[in-house]
Design a protein around this motif. Structure first.
Motif, PDB file in Angstrom:
ATOM      1  N   LEU A 147       9.373  -3.429  -6.782  1.00 10.48           N
ATOM      2  CA  LEU A 147       8.392  -2.345  -6.778  1.00 10.48           C
ATOM      3  C   LEU A 147       7.170  -2.631  -5.916  1.00 10.48           C
ATOM      4  O   LEU A 147       6.415  -1.725  -5.619  1.00 10.48           O
ATOM      5  N   GLY A 165       4.630  -2.425  -3.675  1.00  4.74           N
ATOM      6  CA  GLY A 165       4.370  -1.566  -2.522  1.00  4.74           C
ATOM      7  C   GLY A 165       5.557  -0.706  -2.168  1.00  4.74           C
ATOM      8  O   GLY A 165       5.754  -0.319  -1.034  1.00  4.74           O
ATOM      9  N   ALA A 166       6.387  -0.425  -3.198  1.00  7.17           N
ATOM     10  CA  ALA A 166       7.636   0.274  -2.920  1.00  7.17           C
ATOM     11  C   ALA A 166       7.401   1.718  -2.535  1.00  7.17           C
ATOM     12  O   ALA A 166       8.159   2.285  -1.778  1.00  7.17           O
ATOM     13  N   SER A 167       6.374   2.307  -3.066  1.00  5.63           N
ATOM     14  CA  SER A 167       6.218   3.735  -2.812  1.00  5.63           C
ATOM     15  C   SER A 167       4.753   4.046  -2.611  1.00  5.63           C
ATOM     16  O   SER A 167       3.873   3.394  -3.146  1.00  5.63           O
ATOM     17  N   ARG A 168       4.521   5.043  -1.849  1.00  8.25           N
ATOM     18  CA  ARG A 168       3.160   5.545  -1.770  1.00  8.25           C
ATOM     19  C   ARG A 168       3.253   7.048  -1.551  1.00  8.25           C
ATOM     20  O   ARG A 168       4.051   7.524  -0.734  1.00  8.25           O
ATOM     21  N   PRO A 169       2.442   7.763  -2.287  1.00  8.74           N
ATOM     22  CA  PRO A 169       2.448   9.210  -2.091  1.00  8.74           C
ATOM     23  C   PRO A 169       2.096   9.527  -0.647  1.00  8.74           C
ATOM     24  O   PRO A 169       1.181   8.925  -0.074  1.00  8.74           O
TER      25      PRO A 169
END
Lengths: 651, 651
Positions: free
Chosen positions: B644, B646-650
């Motif tokens: 996870l 920094g896996a996702s950023r809006p």
């Protein structure tokens, strides 16, 4: 579906329960096969111990059998009382729980459960061994024969106790009838013409030591296992259950007693000794007896054939009682709850399946030859006899204390004699068979008890956590934030968004990028390009707050990771606000559709439910590919399966 | 989880894609093992056909190999051009699709897919056969050795093409190096001292017929399969991909050409003939050659050992290319979509797993001995060669028509020669091996094509049904009817009811009676007794419409039947009104919790989604037994798993 129906029969409704109960006619095959089958191996086991004494050994078989038959009579009287006192379920577990306390009941439970599993493995492998001694060419298929019989008995029992009782009635009553005739002829012959010429000359090899006799008695006692079966399965009988249970018990004990006495008399009269099983030309005691009495004609084969069936099917007793016992224990939260759930044929399918699996495993591990398990097996039986009888003594003492009467005192007396006799037999068996493997039972029983306790602790913790004694705590209604997972603009997306807007004013559409891999980015533009015209404009026109479109990166190609991150953010910004995640899902109804889809919706649901929090709920919006069946056709289909016709009515 | 991580390595994020591409150094082991390994069996196969000619046969090996090497050179030039023209994926499928039309591309797809599966089975079993001819005591373990190698290659490839390329570089370059040295020494010896004394006297057995030579040529051509591998896997190379692909192709063809020419020269010079494999004392051609040149010293064992590795690992080429080919086909909707999904290590795991399963099945069915599959295998390879070359001819013709140039004409010439040569070779192989099993391929290929078409039809129908070109059709907002499934009064029920009241004014609580069996009726009274005080009163106090309690009979002990009946009724009374069924669910997070619960919530959800209708959605309200992990701890746990951070950023 049709496959299941074909094998197990249609699903039975709860209202059929009464019609599925059994009477005494089915009761004997359903619960008595273990007891009746033991008439074959009990005398054989006693005579085997007496082999070293030579021909003189057969002289001891009559007094030993006499003791066993007296013990059987005591047990019969005791269990009649137990059944009357605990008419719903009079097994050792229930009696011990009511009279001796929790630990004694769990001891009885563990002993009984182990006993029933062993009974299946031992019974089937004994039946197959008898079959193989008749047809030696079957020897390479020992394990397969065992497993086939196990599968057959399991299948019949999954169809219901009534079906098993009816189906197994033929071999049961053929066995009883043919051996009664055989004994009658034999006794007539022995009385009129003295010992036949085939009898070997009596050759005295010395008198038997007390230890040998005790050992022979202990071995012969295996003929009594199975007498408690009726008390464990009273729940299977139709009303008045006590009457039918009494009749069944009487029939079983009467047949068994006559067989034991007759066999002992004839074995002595015809000088029939046990043979060494490991040597060529081996014949069982009953086979020798039948040959001596009627020769090897058609009657011989009918009698021995029905005996083989009874031996092989003696496992059926366990299949009747074990699931009912487990159900009672599970209702007390000491076994997993699925054991207490009634299956499609109004029997406890989980218990039946579990019994079949464990017994099958034992058969496979021991390669179909389970004679080493026999000592383990007798221990458990006599331990539960003793516990049950001792419990009944306490029961009558309490009755007597409440209301002194000579009836209660007499009954206490009977059970006390039973407890004493079975207790002594238990100690003798334990001593006689300790080194032969009985010590294993003494290790396994406590282990099972620990397991039962840990199951109970789990459920107690669960109840504690779930219990609520306060009324509904409803505060100000806060509209939930609804997240809709959208892949592309489709009719499914349309439906999901519409439903979301029915639920809340705050709807966020979430599109996850690069789910299939780094270069899977094409759908984003198409979705963004259409959002204003296809979603925002009509939403505003209808007077709704238009849903936002949020694009997230799925760096690890898993939907739940960016979504959970988003959830945590919403939770931080709006603590306490409920969040609903709406997952549109294409419904697959045919097996071949499964490999054609990626099943992301299902995996996302599982992950969100696992990793979610108190505020999060998951909403599944189904999409049906074919036009969904109308109410009429679904009802027709379900009615054909016999499952819905009048199945429910609002109360 | 840790188990998966240990075996396959951590999940790689999309952003690592570039770093996971390969260069020429890893390219040769990743894609070239099939080609290099064929240097062992190509000459051997040709010489085997020549056995009947006796010693004279070895004289024909040089001209035959010369033709093969020329064909190889033509193929090399052709495939260089193909790679440059289709730099993303230059396989026969892509080339045929672009130039010869849909059916030709599917023909190429089917031939390639079959070819790759066969290559794995044949390659591994050939490697194991060679190993066994070296160590005959391993013979009983043939199948197990095959399956172990298959498992190893599968595991390494599931870790990624880069890992496979790096790991297999050692045996690959050891093999090439040691055989170069061997050939150099051999040529030196042959040139300086003439044929060694061990050579048998030449014994002319007559001249070879054209048919035998053609047959020998066809057999020798198996040395060329694997040359197309690079063009099918261009996507695996880092940028500039064409440069690295060219380098890899050059390296493979150069090594292969030198080996083939050198082996042919030395086989003739040392009079080495093929031996009959079925006879004792069999030695392969390369083993005889190595013995003749350097004797049985350490060098011999290094060379033959690396050869065994290359043979056994030649399956690796399929593992590099097959998943990438399937991905391309799946992107065109002719294979199931899971083939197009990037797995945890940025390779197409489904394709790898599928390849391993089908090849494993072939190995098991043929018990590890797959020589009968070899004819099938060459057919597919030469069919795709021809299709690819023919497609390139059309490509250059179009280029030329667009912009006439001598370059395009020359390139067309090269590919035309390639097409002609491989086409002729295809016909020869087909004729020579038709009765030996090549006809099977001609049946299987159309069957695969039919399958590909039916997959495509399914997806086309799906798209048609899901497509929507209209904006959101949102009408008047109608509040949904929410049904809450309640078992007893608990904190879970409290939570579910509260959430339901957040969603709608019309909430109905549904209690199902007798779910566990006919006598499971106790919870109803407790629930009804509390309803007024615990639910209705606080709801009214908070200003809500109080939820009704509806009790339904579950005659068949299944939750979905009475619920679906209720749904149909609501649908009839309020057509078009959305209905939400809210299912409270206890979340199990440990494996041992599973047997302790009845999982009714999950089964109900599945059934409702299956049998529901357009108006129905299912809402899962989770209940967590332990206090749910806070955002911080979940992040920590996921970060530990490397998934996870920094896996996702809006966006």
């Amino acid at each position: 579906m049709n496959f299941k129906r074909l094998f197990f029969g249609p699903v039975l409704p709860n209202r059929d329960e009464r019609a599925r109960k059994i009477g005494a006619l089915e009761g004997v095959p359903a619960m008595g096969l273990d007891g009746l089958g033991s008439s074959a191996y009990g005398p054989e086991a006693a005579l085997t111990v007496l082999i070293p004494l030579g021909a003189a050994g057969t002289g001891y078989v009559e007094p030993i059998t006499a003791v066993i038959v007296v013990l059987l009579a005591i047990l019969y009287l005791s269990y009649r009382q137990t059944i009357r006192a605990y008419p719903s379920n009079g097994g050792a577990y229930t009696v011990a729980k009511a009279n001796l306390g929790r630990e004694a009941s769990l001891l009885a439970a563990a002993a009984l459960m182990i006993d029933y599993v062993l009974n299946v493995a031992v019974g089937i492998s004994a039946g197959v061994a008898a079959l193989i001694s008749a047809i030696p060419s079957l020897q390479p298929y020992t394990l397969w024969l065992c497993l086939c019989i196990l599968a057959l008995v399991t299948l019949i029992n999954l169809r219901g106790t009534l079906d098993a009782g009816r189906l197994f009635a033929l071999p049961t009553y053929t066995f009883a009838g043919s051996f009664f005739i055989l004994l009658a002829i034999g006794i007539y012959k022995a009385a009129t013409s003295g010992p036949p010429p085939s009898a070997p000359l009596a050759q005295v090899a010395g008198t038997a030591s007390a230890w040998v006799l005790m050992h022979a008695f202990a071995s012969g006692c295996t003929a009594m296992t199975g007498v408690e079966a009726v008390s464990n399965g009273v729940g299977a009988f139709r009303e008045p259950a006590v009457k039918y249970a009494h009749r069944t018990l009487t029939a079983i004990v009467l047949i068994l007693g006559i067989l034991l006495a007759g066999i002992a008399y004839l074995a002595n009269a015809f000088h029939i000794a046990a043979m060494d099983q490991s040597q060529a030309g081996y014949q069982s005691v009953l086979s020798q007896l039948a040959t001596s009495v009627v020769g090897r004609g058609a009657f011989y084969y009918v009698a021995i054939g029905s005996l083989l069936c009874v031996l092989a099917l003696s496992a059926n007793t366990s299949f009747t009682d074990f699931p009912r016992l487990c159900r009672t224990i599970a209702q007390d939260d000491f076994l997993p709850r699925p054991f207490a759930v009634v299956g499609r044929r109004l029997v406890f399918s989980v218990g039946i399946a579990y019994l079949a699996l464990t017994a099958g495993l034992l058969l496979i591990v021991f390669n179909g030859i389970t004679e080493h398990l026999i000592p383990l097996f007798a221990i458990g039986a006599f331990l539960t006899f003793t516990l049950s009888q001792a419990g009944m003594v306490v029961h009558w003492r309490r009755e007597y204390a409440r209301e002194p009467s000579s009836t209660a005192r007499a009954r206490m007396g009977i059970n006390a004699v039973g407890a004493l006799a079975t207790g002594v037999a238990f100690v003798i068996i334990l001593l006689a068979k300790f080194t032969a493997g009985a010590w294993i039972t003494l290790l396994v029983i406590p282990a099972v008890m620990v397991l039962l306790h840990s199951v109970n602790r789990y459920y107690a913790g669960l109840k504690e956590q779930m219990r609520e004694e306060a009324p509904l705590a409803i505060g100000a209604i806060e509209s939930p934030t609804v997240l809709v997972v959208v892949e592309e603009w489709s009719r499914l997306t349309d439906k999901a968004l519409t439903f979301a807007m029915h639920l809340s004013k705050e709807v966020i559409a979430v599109h996850l990028m690069a789910l299939s891999g780094p270069d899977d980015v094409g759908k984003r533009q198409a979705l963004e390009a259409r959002w204003a015209d296809f979603v925002e404009a009509p939403a505003r026109a209808a007077g709704h707050t238009p849903p936002r479109l949020l694009v997230l990166q799925a760096q690890y190609r898993r939907m739940h990771e960016p979504l959970i991150r988003l959830l945590r953010k919403i939770e931080t910004n709006h603590p306490g606000r409920p969040v609903a995640i709406l997952i549109p899902e294409l419904i697959k109804r045919k097996w071949w559709q499964y490999p054609l889809h990626t099943h992301r919706a299902r995996r996302l649901r599982t992950k969100l439910l696992q990793c979610g929090s108190e505020q999060v709920v998951v909403i599944n919006v189904p999409w049906f590919l074919e036009p969904v069946a109308s109410a009429a056709t679904v009802d027709k289909k379900d009615a054909r399966a016999g499952t819905l016709h009048g199945a429910s009515r609002p109360a």
